[in-house]
Design an enzyme around this catalytic site. Sequence first.
Site, short mmCIF file in Angstrom:
data_model
loop_
_atom_site.label_atom_id
_atom_site.label_comp_id
_atom_site.label_asym_id
_atom_site.label_seq_id
_atom_site.Cartn_x
_atom_site.Cartn_y
_atom_site.Cartn_z
N THR A 103 1.07 -1.37 0.11
CA THR A 103 0.18 -0.02 0.09
C THR A 103 0.91 1.22 -0.06
O THR A 103 0.79 2.19 -0.66
CB THR A 103 -1.12 0.01 1.40
OG1 THR A 103 -1.65 -0.95 1.19
CG2 THR A 103 -1.65 1.10 1.37
N THR A 179 1.68 -4.33 4.80
CA THR A 179 1.24 -4.32 6.34
C THR A 179 0.97 -5.81 6.70
O THR A 179 1.26 -6.22 7.87
CB THR A 179 0.54 -3.63 6.88
OG1 THR A 179 -0.91 -3.59 5.97
CG2 THR A 179 0.99 -1.89 6.67
N ASP A 180 0.48 -6.54 5.86
CA ASP A 180 -0.27 -7.65 6.17
C ASP A 180 0.79 -8.79 6.91
O ASP A 180 0.57 -9.27 7.86
CB ASP A 180 -0.85 -8.48 4.95
CG ASP A 180 -2.41 -8.13 4.79
OD1 ASP A 180 -2.62 -7.11 5.39
OD2 ASP A 180 -2.85 -8.67 3.98
N LYS A 258 0.47 -7.20 13.98
CA LYS A 258 -0.75 -6.45 13.15
C LYS A 258 -2.08 -6.95 14.16
O LYS A 258 -2.28 -8.07 13.76
CB LYS A 258 -0.62 -6.64 11.75
CG LYS A 258 -1.84 -5.74 11.23
CD LYS A 258 -1.95 -5.93 9.72
CE LYS A 258 -2.71 -4.97 8.81
NZ LYS A 258 -2.89 -5.16 7.48
#
Lengths: 437, 623
Positions: A103, A179-180, A258
Amino acid sequence: MATDPIDELRRLPMGELVTVVNPDGRRWHGRLVPAHELSGDRIIQLKLESGYNVGVRVDPGAKIEHHPAPASSTEKRLPVERPPTAPSAPASGPVALLTTGGTIASRVDYQTGGVRPVHGEREILSFFPELEQGGPVRVVRVLDKLSEDVSRDDWVLLAHQVEAAFRSGAVGVVIAHGTDTLQFTASALSFLLEGLPGPVVLVGAQRSPDRPSSDGFTNMAAAVRVAREPDLYEVVVVMHAGLSDDQWAVHRGTRVRKMHSSRRDAFATRNEPPLGRVANGAVSWEQARRPRSGTLLAVTKPPDGRGALLWMFPGLDPTRAAEFARTLRGLVLAGTGLGHTAQEHLAWIRAATGRGAVVAMTTQTLGGSVDPYVYATGRELLRAGVVFAGDMLPETAYVKLLWALGQSDDPAEVTRLFLADRAGEMVNRHTDTGAVG
Amino acid sequence: MKAGLEVHQQLATAKLFCRCPSELSEAVLGVVRRSLRATGGEDHLVDAAAAFQSARGLIFRYEISPSSCLVDLDEEPPGLLNPEALDVALTVAMMLGARVLDEVEVMRKIVVDGSNTSGFQRTALVAVDGAIDVGGQRYRIDTIALEEDAARRIDGGAHEVSFRLDRLGVPLIEIATAPEITQGAEARAVAEEIGAVLRSTGRVRRGIGTIREDLNVSTDGGARVEIKGVQQLRLLEKYAGVEEERQRRLLEVATELRRRGASVPPEGARPVTDLLREVVEGPLRFRDGWVVVGLRFRGFAGLLRANTPDGPRLGRELADHARSVGLGGLLHSDELPGQGIGEQLLVRLRRELDAEPADALVLLAAPDLARAHAAAYRVQGRARAALDGVPPETRDPLPDGTTRYSRPLPGRNRMYPETDVPPTTIDAARTERLQGVLPERPSATRQRLAADFALRPERIDQLWRSGEVARFEQFVADGRTANNVARLLTQELPAAMGRLSGDGEREVSDDLLRALLVALERGTIAKEAIPPVLDELLAGATSVADAAERRGLVGVSGDELGDMAGKVVAANRELVLAKGMAAFSALMGDLMKEVRGRRDGKEVAAALRTKMAGLLASEGRPT
């Protein structure tokens, strides 16, 4: 034979100006843009003069006219006025910015409306114009992947790129990453890299930078700020510390997870407060940083892929679990509570450790430690040869086990490496840090 | 003049992309602070309006509301397009004879003034090419769109602006007419007719601020100017007229500037702070740490001041641009000497800025040099535009009927697809289902009302315009008098809502309105008492009696009224006997002091007349 007009339209280049006249007389005129993946059957998408996109159903009897794509917009390019910036601090050495996709490094294509990766140093720095306030930033494009596609080989590639960046004079390294799976890559780099001479900062965005509200702009600025910190010799993650754009947390790479699918403050250090914070352009430290190690900068041997992570859930068939574990050299279990599984799993676990596989226990609670001594199940698991991994997060333990497997063929040595502190992945003392969660 | 209208109406459904209620709330559950930036870069266009807002570097403070969730905070992806809201938009589209799209695609429209946490407003075109007939003329409707409302602005300073998230995401139907309106009065009539169609769906929110209009005005030789967010229809006419006049004057100014060979020198503003150290009063009085910069415009002297007292002034246009970066305004040489600046100082300023007598000077005071230069840059740009006439722009409507510069006009570059929301295919089954339950068209309603009820034509007009036809028919079916019901719903109730301060979120239940009508028919409260009673009901009175009592408006029975009239006549016996019925006015005044609001004025007059006639008859006097 007459061709179907929809096929004719699908062959046209995007951006072409077309007129569709359906047999009922309905007429649509606009620029062809890619249809949404979930668009209906026989629907094409046109961008109208007003800027709106509309879905137009093309009947088999429709008439199509098309015109060459119009010359580029007549709208004037307006220079973006930026508020005058404060005089820059004395320049420090260069920071290397490694991009991997995700992203934070994507932007919308206004022609097609699709999101595409940002390419090239110039484009990235034009996106983040404030990054060079504290000194130069050199951009190195390493990967172009969504983080769910980042592999074990990519971890190794990144580790070598970090090493190369430091060798070519970078004072710190920033890695822009999806970020995953950010926490997996952060852990992997923590274990693979030895003798770091400066900070390695992973950073991501929960909102893409085509959005004016993207957290990517400020996350990136905070990450570069941390990468210029002296006396930081470890892998950290820098992301929003709350929902406001005024504080960023510095998380140790092996302790971060996360914890939310969409919030900008999704990343949290588990079991202790974050390492530090960035606010008003300054970094403050809340936990002890790891001292610089005496070893030379190097990348260890790569991780071994014959390891896995298994979430233990009620109803998991022991036969299925045994089959899953059959060819593995190592397995991390995410157990319940203090690190438990149903009794019926003991047999296959015993068999696995018996043939030399390393089986480690972590907890699904993501907070607190495992403890084999409190309940009988724990004691039996211990007797079955299970290694209890303290408060190591399941994902961190999985990455660490792969790394340990890569360093040695001897299960005892693998176990020793797995349990030894390498990058602050275990906290031995837990204090009350407020609410659970 | 050519004008187009955009009508924005809030819908009474859940929010457009989440399940939050579309209700405003005064509660604040928390606060977050954010910044936004205009996106775009080296090889992409940045929308002019977006770049303008972004350059201000503002902090946005958002108040979290019981009517907001993570979607409104831009912390969770939007849900699917609310099907109920889409149905209302499709219904309106069909009532306006528009072409419904085959598939609705949600777009993001970049807006970085902070009113949307995401930095864009989600909007979807639903239908095109409709029309509406007003006063025997047909007006084309170009587009019907469904979009999310912006956050509610609470207050704003030079560095931080506060918004509340309750309104963000409330569905809006946007109806845009073609620019075919040529007079202000027409604009109002078209807006009213569109409003009536919207209300006939029964699914729109009511009250102040729930319907807003944008007026686009273009003139020959002028430019397109958008007056955004008009809440009072009666002012549309005024805004259109004022804008037409403003553009005409600006064109005159441009002609004169060209005749003089006027120009705006390219160099930036010069600091003149030191020259102004002795200034002790006026906007440029010396303040520690503040800086003053000056600009010079060749050949502009005399054109910055108004040529008529209320005429548009170039000086005001320039000052609006200085305000747009947070300055209080500016001083220009057409108003000097004065404002604390004497003749001598003016001469020195002219010399310092290399200005000839034919040139105009502009002075800007700011707390720091950066802000002063930012303002000077804007002011210079505006002065340059004056040479060409009218710059296209967005303007804010002011309560006095004038407008003020707000920002550049946004362009097409600010729209791109909302990739988080899949498109919605509109199938035939859906349009057929909606077609089957389409509300009655306003024209048909008018005819039916005229045929069914003995109401004056103006009353019928008011009734359908108000969107209260359904409630009217219900109350009349319950046995209430048509005229009373119509007056209550179209005049007294809206007036009472208008008297509410704040957002007009309170309402009076149908049961209370019925009770009020019954009380009126029984004479327990007077027609005159309805406004105060409604005010009390809106303020929380639990019954009509409670409301009447709070204002001391307990009704006077027929007998009591007779007695009171008798007493007034007795007290003025000599006057009545002397003047006969000519004494009526004087006595009526006395009697009304006692019964105002407690009994209908006509009945009071009748009772008084009866008593006066009785006295006169008993004394053998002519009546």
